[in-house]
Design an enzyme around this catalytic site. Structure first.
Site, PDB file in Angstrom:
ATOM      1  N   HIS A   1       0.888  -1.173   0.000  1.00  0.00           N
ATOM      2  CA  HIS A   1       0.000   0.000   0.000  1.00  0.00           C
ATOM      3  C   HIS A   1       0.918   1.213   0.000  1.00  0.00           C
ATOM      4  O   HIS A   1       2.004   1.160   0.601  1.00  0.00           O
ATOM      5  CB  HIS A   1      -0.828   0.108   1.275  1.00  0.00           C
ATOM      6  CG  HIS A   1      -1.789  -1.008   1.532  1.00  0.00           C
ATOM      7  ND1 HIS A   1      -1.428  -2.189   2.087  1.00  0.00           N
ATOM      8  CD2 HIS A   1      -3.127  -1.077   1.336  1.00  0.00           C
ATOM      9  CE1 HIS A   1      -2.491  -2.967   2.219  1.00  0.00           C
ATOM     10  NE2 HIS A   1      -3.542  -2.318   1.767  1.00  0.00           N
TER      11      HIS A   1
ATOM     12  N   ASP B   1       2.200   1.905   3.441  1.00  0.00           N
ATOM     13  CA  ASP B   1       3.163   1.015   4.123  1.00  0.00           C
ATOM     14  C   ASP B   1       4.587   1.393   3.803  1.00  0.00           C
ATOM     15  O   ASP B   1       5.480   1.166   4.606  1.00  0.00           O
ATOM     16  CB  ASP B   1       3.083  -0.447   3.656  1.00  0.00           C
ATOM     17  CG  ASP B   1       1.714  -0.967   3.473  1.00  0.00           C
ATOM     18  OD1 ASP B   1       0.892  -0.687   4.334  1.00  0.00           O
ATOM     19  OD2 ASP B   1       1.480  -1.654   2.458  1.00  0.00           O
TER      20      ASP B   1
ATOM     21  N   GLU C   1     -10.667  -7.011  -4.679  1.00  0.00           N
ATOM     22  CA  GLU C   1     -10.535  -8.048  -3.645  1.00  0.00           C
ATOM     23  C   GLU C   1     -11.821  -8.118  -2.823  1.00  0.00           C
ATOM     24  O   GLU C   1     -12.075  -7.253  -1.974  1.00  0.00           O
ATOM     25  CB  GLU C   1      -9.339  -7.702  -2.752  1.00  0.00           C
ATOM     26  CG  GLU C   1      -9.050  -8.764  -1.714  1.00  0.00           C
ATOM     27  CD  GLU C   1      -7.775  -8.468  -0.928  1.00  0.00           C
ATOM     28  OE1 GLU C   1      -6.787  -8.003  -1.535  1.00  0.00           O
ATOM     29  OE2 GLU C   1      -7.784  -8.690   0.287  1.00  0.00           O
TER      30      GLU C   1
ATOM     31  N   HIS D   1     -11.361 -14.195   3.360  1.00  0.00           N
ATOM     32  CA  HIS D   1     -12.521 -13.382   2.981  1.00  0.00           C
ATOM     33  C   HIS D   1     -13.633 -14.309   2.481  1.00  0.00           C
ATOM     34  O   HIS D   1     -14.819 -14.038   2.682  1.00  0.00           O
ATOM     35  CB  HIS D   1     -12.146 -12.368   1.910  1.00  0.00           C
ATOM     36  CG  HIS D   1     -11.163 -11.332   2.383  1.00  0.00           C
ATOM     37  ND1 HIS D   1     -10.680 -10.340   1.565  1.00  0.00           N
ATOM     38  CD2 HIS D   1     -10.581 -11.140   3.590  1.00  0.00           C
ATOM     39  CE1 HIS D   1      -9.836  -9.576   2.258  1.00  0.00           C
ATOM     40  NE2 HIS D   1      -9.758 -10.049   3.486  1.00  0.00           N
TER      41      HIS D   1
ATOM     42  N   ASP E   1      -4.772 -13.732  -2.408  1.00  0.00           N
ATOM     43  CA  ASP E   1      -4.187 -13.423  -1.104  1.00  0.00           C
ATOM     44  C   ASP E   1      -4.307 -14.709  -0.296  1.00  0.00           C
ATOM     45  O   ASP E   1      -5.420 -15.151   0.032  1.00  0.00           O
ATOM     46  CB  ASP E   1      -4.911 -12.261  -0.415  1.00  0.00           C
ATOM     47  CG  ASP E   1      -4.326 -10.913  -0.828  1.00  0.00           C
ATOM     48  OD1 ASP E   1      -3.467 -10.888  -1.738  1.00  0.00           O
ATOM     49  OD2 ASP E   1      -4.711  -9.890  -0.239  1.00  0.00           O
TER      50      ASP E   1
ATOM     51  N   ASP F   1     -11.047 -11.419  10.707  1.00  0.00           N
ATOM     52  CA  ASP F   1      -9.981 -11.621   9.726  1.00  0.00           C
ATOM     53  C   ASP F   1      -8.632 -11.729  10.425  1.00  0.00           C
ATOM     54  O   ASP F   1      -7.996 -10.724  10.720  1.00  0.00           O
ATOM     55  CB  ASP F   1      -9.995 -10.416   8.772  1.00  0.00           C
ATOM     56  CG  ASP F   1      -9.327 -10.736   7.462  1.00  0.00           C
ATOM     57  OD1 ASP F   1      -8.966 -11.905   7.254  1.00  0.00           O
ATOM     58  OD2 ASP F   1      -9.170  -9.812   6.647  1.00  0.00           O
TER      59      ASP F   1
ATOM     60  N   ASP G   1      -5.826 -13.172   9.330  1.00  0.00           N
ATOM     61  CA  ASP G   1      -4.653 -13.055   8.448  1.00  0.00           C
ATOM     62  C   ASP G   1      -3.497 -13.956   8.867  1.00  0.00           C
ATOM     63  O   ASP G   1      -2.374 -13.497   9.107  1.00  0.00           O
ATOM     64  CB  ASP G   1      -4.184 -11.588   8.383  1.00  0.00           C
ATOM     65  CG  ASP G   1      -5.084 -10.734   7.513  1.00  0.00           C
ATOM     66  OD1 ASP G   1      -5.760 -11.288   6.627  1.00  0.00           O
ATOM     67  OD2 ASP G   1      -5.120  -9.506   7.709  1.00  0.00           O
TER      68      ASP G   1
ATOM     69  N   ASP H   1      -0.857 -12.287   2.425  1.00  0.00           N
ATOM     70  CA  ASP H   1      -1.404 -11.129   3.146  1.00  0.00           C
ATOM     71  C   ASP H   1      -1.593 -11.583   4.594  1.00  0.00           C
ATOM     72  O   ASP H   1      -2.690 -11.569   5.134  1.00  0.00           O
ATOM     73  CB  ASP H   1      -2.728 -10.723   2.481  1.00  0.00           C
ATOM     74  CG  ASP H   1      -3.305  -9.464   3.087  1.00  0.00           C
ATOM     75  OD1 ASP H   1      -2.660  -8.903   3.979  1.00  0.00           O
ATOM     76  OD2 ASP H   1      -4.411  -9.062   2.679  1.00  0.00           O
TER      77      ASP H   1
HETATM   78  C1  XUL Z   1      -7.891  -6.535   4.115  1.00  0.00           C
HETATM   79  C2  XUL Z   1      -7.003  -6.990   3.045  1.00  0.00           C
HETATM   80  C3  XUL Z   1      -6.158  -5.936   2.449  1.00  0.00           C
HETATM   81  C4  XUL Z   1      -5.980  -6.018   0.991  1.00  0.00           C
HETATM   82  C5  XUL Z   1      -5.227  -4.872   0.396  1.00  0.00           C
HETATM   83  O1  XUL Z   1      -8.625  -7.536   4.684  1.00  0.00           O
HETATM   84  O2  XUL Z   1      -6.956  -8.149   2.737  1.00  0.00           O
HETATM   85  O3  XUL Z   1      -4.945  -5.916   3.121  1.00  0.00           O
HETATM   86  O4  XUL Z   1      -5.315  -7.203   0.623  1.00  0.00           O
HETATM   87  O5  XUL Z   1      -5.708  -3.627   0.794  1.00  0.00           O
HETATM   88 CO    CO Z   2      -5.871  -9.138   1.253  1.00  0.00          CO
END
Ligand code: XUL
Ligand code: CO
Length: 438
Positions: free
Chosen positions: A100, A103, A231, A270, A295, A306, A308, A338
């Site tokens: 991003h 970042d 996404e 997601h 991702d 989420d 991650d 991600d």
């Molecule tokens: C949020 C997510 C983000 C996107 C990019 O859940 O997955 O980090 O991948 O903005």
């Molecule tokens: Co993502």
């Protein structure tokens, strides 16, 4: 300066190795299904979770303190992170990164100054890319963290916020182009609503589409040829995200005539949050011709948010790679982790162990999926299951040669032929056998 002095390049040592800092299944140059594993998998590092995440959660502050974060000067810190990130990617054999705008460089008091600092850090990234050959998979803009995006970006009721988001995205596309990014991602961070009592959904969705159309027009204008990706995510941070899932995004793109310009970036968790499997979302993208990128992080099935996490379920990665291979493999896309290490995994080498876990799990999934497809295991079963459409009345239905009247006449004469078993348990057993034996 080296940040991971104790760690060398992670090498493939095979499944019998006991060395935690080695690949057990990911052998980058090994050919599987006609391509080297590294070209199938196109692993990418997420800048945000790997180099800016400090373990904060809603109940506590940072637990992760990195040597590259030690300097108090935020521009120097951003540049230190670039060097750490490239050292990490080189050693972990990761060929791509995703970022991003927020970042890679710290925001300043105004857009002009923010963009100037962004350019300064991007120049360091460019040098590191030239030195290492590591590439940019995709860029994106963070239009969700800052206070101004409290009610959304392109879906904000405040038109000046729409304008600011557009300016930010314009710059992020330019930076992605400069870095040779193969894709540009739209994740609608706060593009959704908390309550319908204060929301004009019709205007918000129109505006969302307007912003995407402007991005398409601008990409054409500057000659950015990267693939645009959306996404999907159903909830979090907003209660309802407009990009709920692949099917919802598709309906949206079709309504606004945007389908030719966008593909999906499918994120495993997601899908889970939308009450779908990861495979379902990949399948929907594939059959609709909008499969783009992945991702690859996962969630925790016990939790509704989420998390991650790095993926470690071979079952999931097998079925994911099965869909990816059936889609013809990645073209501009890849497997972006991600994913972030857990709050309690705060050592530097935990970063390597986490990526090794994810990469090995996908490598194993690729090996199994390639074998399943080579043997036509499910394809043959599925072809047989639908064989009634290959001839007779089925062929007429598919060929558009019959309507209700003809079908009524058919049913009156023939009734129905006996159904056959779906054999789900048998197929699941065969899948297990391939996972264990491949
Ligand atoms: C949020 C997510 C983000 C996107 C990019 O859940 O997955 O980090 O991948 O903005
Ligand atoms: Co993502």
């Amino acid at each position: 300066m080296a940040y991971f002095e104790q760690i060398g390049t992670i090498a493939y040592e095979g499944p019998k190795s006991k060395n935690p800092l080695s690949f057990k299944y990911y052998n980058p140059s090994e050919v599987v299904a006609g391509k080297q594993m590294k070209d199938h998998l196109r692993f990418a590092m997420s800048w945000w979770h790997t180099f800016t995440h400090r373990g904060n959660d809603p109940f506590g502050g940072p637990t992760i303190f990195r040597p590259w974060d030690e300097t108090a000067d935020d521009i120097a810190r951003a540049k230190a992170r670039v060097h750490a990130a490239f050292e990490f990617m080189e050693k972990a054999q990761i060929g791509y990164f995703c970022f991003h705008d927020a970042d890679i460089a710290p925001r300043q008091g105004n857009l002009l100054e923010t963009n100037r600092v962004l350019d300064e850090v991007v120049e360091v990234i460019r040098q590191e890319m030239a030195r290492t050959g590591i590439k940019c998979l995709w860029g994106t803009s963070n239009c969700f963290s800052d206070e101004k995006f409290v009610h959304g970006a392109s879906t904000s009721p405040n038109a000046s916020v729409f304008a600011y988001a557009a300016a930010q995205i314009k710059k992020a596309i330019e930076v992605t182009q400069l870095l040779g990014g193969e894709n540009y991602v739209f994740w609608g961070g706060r593009e959704g609503y908390e309550t319908l009592l204060n929301t004009n959904t019709s205007l918000e969705l129109d505006n969302f589409a307007r912003l995407l159309q402007m991005a398409v027009d601008y990409a054409k204008k500057i000659g950015f040829t990267g693939q645009f990706l959306i996404e999907p995510k159903p909830k979090e941070p907003t209660k309802h995200q407009y990009d709920f899932d692949t099917a919802t995004v598709l309906a949206f793109l079709r309504k606004y005539h945007l389908e030719p310009y966008f593909k999906m970036n499918i994120e495993a968790n997601h899908a889970t949050l939308a009450a779908h499997t990861f495979q379902h979302e990949l399948n929907m993208a594939r059959i609709n011709g909008v499969f783009g990128s992945v991702d690859a992080n996962t969630g925790d099935p016990m939790l509704g948010w989420d998390t991650d996490q790095f993926p470690t379920s071979i079952y999931d990665t097998t079925l994911a790679m099965y869909e990816v291979l059936l889609a013809g493999g990645f073209t501009t896309g890849g497997l972006n982790f991600d994913a972030k290490v857990r709050r309690g995994s705060f050592q530097e080498d935990d970063l390597f162990l986490a990526y090794i876990a994810g990469m090995d799990t996908f490598a194993k999934g690729l090996r199994v999926a390639a074998k399943l497809i080579e043997d036509g295991v499910f394809e043959q079963f599925i072809a047989k299951r639908y064989e009634s459409y290959a001839e007779g009345i089925g062929k007429d239905i598919i060929g558009g040669r019959v309507g209700f009247s003809e079908l009524e006449a058919y049913a009156l004469i023939h009734g129905v032929t006996p159904n056959t078993s779906g054999r789900q348990e048998y197929l699941e057993t065969v899948l297990n056998q391939y996972i264990l034996e491949s």
